[in-house]
Write a protein that holds these residues in place. Structure first.
Motif: not given
Ligand code: URA
Length: 175
Positions: A1, A15-19, A22, A28-29, A55, A128
């Motif tokens: 993603m 951000g950090e990473a897709p959840g 996502e 994202p988010f 991310n 975050h």
């Molecule tokens: N948190 C994240 O860091 N990135 C996302 O895309 C969704 C949640």
């Protein structure tokens, strides 16, 4: 993603990473943290098409665990490529993994809300948005930091309005 947004955004949020959400939707988010991120953007008169949201890690870590160093390293060329293409003025790092990409020994508790000039861009560390979901007292801190963003962009860019450098509605498709 990979992320989404304006291909000539002045501001990139990382951000950090897709959840799970996502990963499923390829955006994202889009979960609860994303709802708060949308609120934060609105606080300073922005919406998603004005910025780019990416991310550090491009795939969902199983079980939503923290990203591992080799996962961060494997995704680094993609994030670097995104930043090279977009060439933002301000990178807003969301959380500690994103902060570490720019300031390896930085601690979010000390650095949030304090812009750091790094080469051609400014890194603006923020907590975050999900942190406010776990720790309600951080909500107002995050909002306070966000309210500084327009002035930071103005200061480092000489811009009058935050937003993208006119992209005619074009969206970035990197993958
Ligand atoms: N948190 C994240 O860091 N990135 C996302 O895309 C969704 C949640």
């Amino acid at each position: 993603m990979p992320g989404e947004g304006a291909d000539r955004a002045d501001i990139v949020f990382i951000g950090e990473a897709p959840g799970q959400n996502e990963d499923r939707l390829g955006r994202p988010f889009v979960g609860p943290a994303g709802i708060f991120l949308d609120e934060l953007l609105a606080l300073v008169g922005l919406s998603r098409p004005d910025v780019y949201i990416a991310n550090v890690v491009k795939c969902r870590p199983p079980g939503n665990r923290d990203p591992l160093p080799d996962e961060i390293a494997a995704c680094k060329p993609w994030l670097d490529g995104q930043l090279d293409l977009i060439r933002p003025k301000v990178v807003v790092t969301l959380g500690r993994f994103s902060l570490a990409r720019f300031i390896p020994n930085g601690t979010i508790g000390k650095m949030h809300g304090k812009p750091q000039k790094i080469g051609d861009l400014v890194c603006f560390p923020m907590y975050h948005p999900a942190a406010a979901l776990h720790q309600g007292s951080l909500r107002s801190t995050i909002m306070e930091d966000m309210r500084r963003l327009p002035d930071i962009l103005k200061e480092y860019k000489g811009a009058t309005e935050p937003g993208c450098r006119n992209d005619g509605g074009r969206q970035l498709a990197l993958f």
